[in-house]
Design a protein around this motif. Structure first.
Motif, PDB file in Angstrom:
ATOM      1  N   SER A  69      -3.853  -0.332  -5.425  1.00  0.00           N
ATOM      2  CA  SER A  69      -4.649  -1.088  -4.674  1.00  0.00           C
ATOM      3  C   SER A  69      -5.312  -0.466  -3.716  1.00  0.00           C
ATOM      4  N   ILE A  70      -4.838   0.917  -3.278  1.00  0.00           N
ATOM      5  CA  ILE A  70      -5.506   1.808  -2.418  1.00  0.00           C
ATOM      6  C   ILE A  70      -6.680   2.436  -2.033  1.00  0.00           C
ATOM      7  N   ASP A  84      -9.463   2.482   2.818  1.00  0.00           N
ATOM      8  CA  ASP A  84      -7.902   2.402   3.669  1.00  0.00           C
ATOM      9  C   ASP A  84      -7.397   3.891   3.918  1.00  0.00           C
ATOM     10  N   LYS A 123       0.917  -0.961   0.060  1.00  0.00           N
ATOM     11  CA  LYS A 123       0.279  -0.265  -0.090  1.00  0.00           C
ATOM     12  C   LYS A 123       1.221   1.766  -0.117  1.00  0.00           C
ATOM     13  N   LEU A 125      -0.188   5.429  -0.022  1.00  0.00           N
ATOM     14  CA  LEU A 125      -1.103   5.582   0.850  1.00  0.00           C
ATOM     15  C   LEU A 125      -1.455   6.967   1.766  1.00  0.00           C
ATOM     16  N   SER A 128       0.664  -0.210  -6.637  1.00  0.00           N
ATOM     17  CA  SER A 128       0.460  -0.113  -4.956  1.00  0.00           C
ATOM     18  C   SER A 128      -0.891   0.998  -4.507  1.00  0.00           C
TER      19      SER A 128
END
Length: 536
Positions: free
Chosen positions: A256-257, A261, A133, A136, A253
């Motif tokens: 995928s957030i 999150d 992540k 993020l 990455s």
């Protein structure tokens, strides 16, 4: 003309008027300034910077000219004489306030201009992001500004901030999130409402999230376009292999957030972390403290970040990143320590003499001025309060001259270890480090933001007050011992960005000339820039 433009022009005019008034009246006002003003506090109790002391010195010089009727002309600038400035480091204690809910705030009044500045440091950084992540925290920080709040949708908030010529921003580093706000004092009420909304009631609008995600991915795709940033990423990957300090965000990455999150990270970062603030500008001090208490009314429970173990542990002596350019970008690194550390001041002076002083440093004089092999070369003894830092030497040069340039650097390192520094070098370095200290305290804004940062990283409250004496008491032996302790040629790592074919040819030619050869290193790796994302 827009309201925003009008406000900006108004502030510029005020700044110019203040400057003209100061110049015209310096002689009349200098004699009225109290000792407190020279020390950092004026007769009304408001904080002042080093400018007041300089104004007094200027007034004295003007008085001498009026008394003698002539100016003194010297043949060389080195012959100029100035009255010594009775300047002392302004302390932060008088500005420090513990808010009711727990955060610490440094507050200073400055009525010079109708402006207010607020800075905050929040203990939440990229080092604690979950694996996979990466990015993020950075995405959350930007959305706290652009993603709207419960009271204002994103577009309405943008329009309001633009209309009133305000500035708000959040940015994440490895160990913190930094907030900055600047606005006209007449809009203090509105600004504090916006600040509270951004801090504690962001909505992270899904459409704005996707927009920020696309921008982030676009930036990731271009981050290795230039050799300088490529070298920086490669060096960290090289020095901190297989650690959180070496991780970087990737397109995968960031994709995928999820919004969930971001919401979860915000809840953790802004309710269970310590926050340190700095506020300065045209306001009533007690009123500002009350306003900060209102914004940060919810209890803040300090909770130390759990930082994974990080060490300077390169597994290779050389990492070469291919890029089709005509120059070689080089960074030579050595392990240092985590701050605070008893050798910090000695290493700072050593670094200044070696390569931190630019053209007058040993590396600048030898590699740039004498040999003409580079336009820029410098050393940097990093300061890191989170994990061990490094000391590195960075330069760029024609690929063909890369082996010779490295050889000269190694010769200078060997010389400073064997022969040490000179007394003249040491005194010049001490003077340089001490005389730059006032630049940290030029204004009330500088003073409170400096002490907020100082406390955030756990330094002693009197760190800056003691700094000059800590520098002055160091001897030549102290610096020489630091050189022997931290400069070990066998531990140097080489991170290089350039054309690998040309580097190989230069290396082959270097052998017959007796210059440094990268082939002499037992462990090395060659890769393309895009592979850095996967390098461990």
């Amino acid at each position: 003309m827009t309201i925003k433009t009008t406000k900006i022009l108004f502030v510029i005019c005020l700044s110019f008027a203040a400057m003209v008034t100061s110049v015209a009246s310096c002689a009349n006002t200098a004699g009225k300034r109290s000792t407190a003003a020279v020390s950092g506090v004026d007769s009304a109790g408001a904080t002042v910077g080093v400018i007041d002391t300089a104004t007094a010195a200027t007034a004295k010089a003007a008085a001498r000219v009026r008394a003698t009727g002539k100016r003194q002309i010297v043949s060389h600038p080195s012959e100029l004489k100035f009255d010594s400035l009775d300047w002392k480091v302004p302390l932060g204690d008088r500005h420090r306030v513990e808010l009711v809910a727990g955060p610490i705030a440094y507050v200073a009044v400055d009525s010079t201009l109708p402006l207010v500045s607020i800075v905050a440091y929040i203990r939440s950084g990229s080092l604690t992001e979950p694996a996979g992540k990466e990015g993020l925290g950075s995405l959350m920080a930007r959305l706290m500004r652009t993603g709207g709040t419960e009271r204002y949708n994103a577009d309405t908030l943008d329009a309001l901030i633009d209309q009133l010529a305000m500035s708000f921003s959040f940015a994440q580093t490895e160990s913190s999130i930094a907030f900055k706000a600047s606005f006209l004092s007449e809009y203090l009420d509105t600004a504090m409402v916006i600040m509270k909304e951004m801090f504690f009631h962001p909505v992270f609008d899904p459409k704005k999230l996707e927009r920020e995600r696309k921008i982030t991915i676009e930036n990731i795709g271009n981050r290795f376009a230039n050799p300088g940033p490529t070298l920086s990423v490669a060096y960290r990957k090289h020095a901190y292999q297989k650690s959180a300090a070496a991780r970087i965000s990737t397109a995968a990455s960031v994709k995928s957030i999820k919004r969930g999150d971001i919401v979860a990270l915000h809840k953790a970062a802004f309710s269970a972390s310590d926050i340190i603030l700095a506020a300065s500008g045209k306001f009533d001090e007690k009123d500002m403290i009350n306003r900060l208490n209102a914004v940060f009314a919810a209890p803040i429970k300090p909770q130390p970040q759990v930082i994974p173990e990080i060490a300077v542990a390169p597994r290779l002596r050389a990492l070469v990143v291919h890029k089709g350019i005509s120059q070689a970008y080089v960074r030579m690194g050595l392990p240092l320590f985590k701050s605070p550390h008893p050798d910090y001041y000695a290493v700072s002076l050593l670094d200044y003499i070696l390569g931190g002083a630019g053209f007058t440093s040993r590396l600048g004089s030898r590699v740039r001025s004498d040999e003409g092999l580079t336009y820029s070369i410098h050393s940097n003894a990093e300061t890191n309060y989170t994990y061990p830092a490094t000391m590195h030497i960075t330069f760029y040069t024609k690929t063909a001259s890369f082996p010779k340039a490295v050889t000269l650097v190694l010769e200078e390192l060997d010389k400073i270890v064997k022969d040490g520094v000179t007394e003249e070098e040491l005194e010049n370095a001490k003077a340089a480090l001490i005389t730059e200290l006032p630049s940290f305290f030029r204004s009330p804004e500088d003073i409170v933001s400096t002490y907020a940062w100082n406390e955030f990283y756990g330094r002693a409250p009197d760190h800056y007050a003691k700094y000059p004496d800590e520098i002055r008491k160091l001897t030549k032996a102290d610096i020489d011992n630091a050189a022997k302790k931290y400069i070990t040629v066998d531990k140097i790592t080489y991170t290089i960005v350039g054309d690998t074919t040309a580097i190989s040819a230069a290396t082959t030619a270097a052998v017959k000339d007796g210059f440094f050869s990268i082939n002499s290193l037992k462990s090395k790796k060659v890769m393309i820039a895009d592979s850095l994302e996967r390098f461990e």
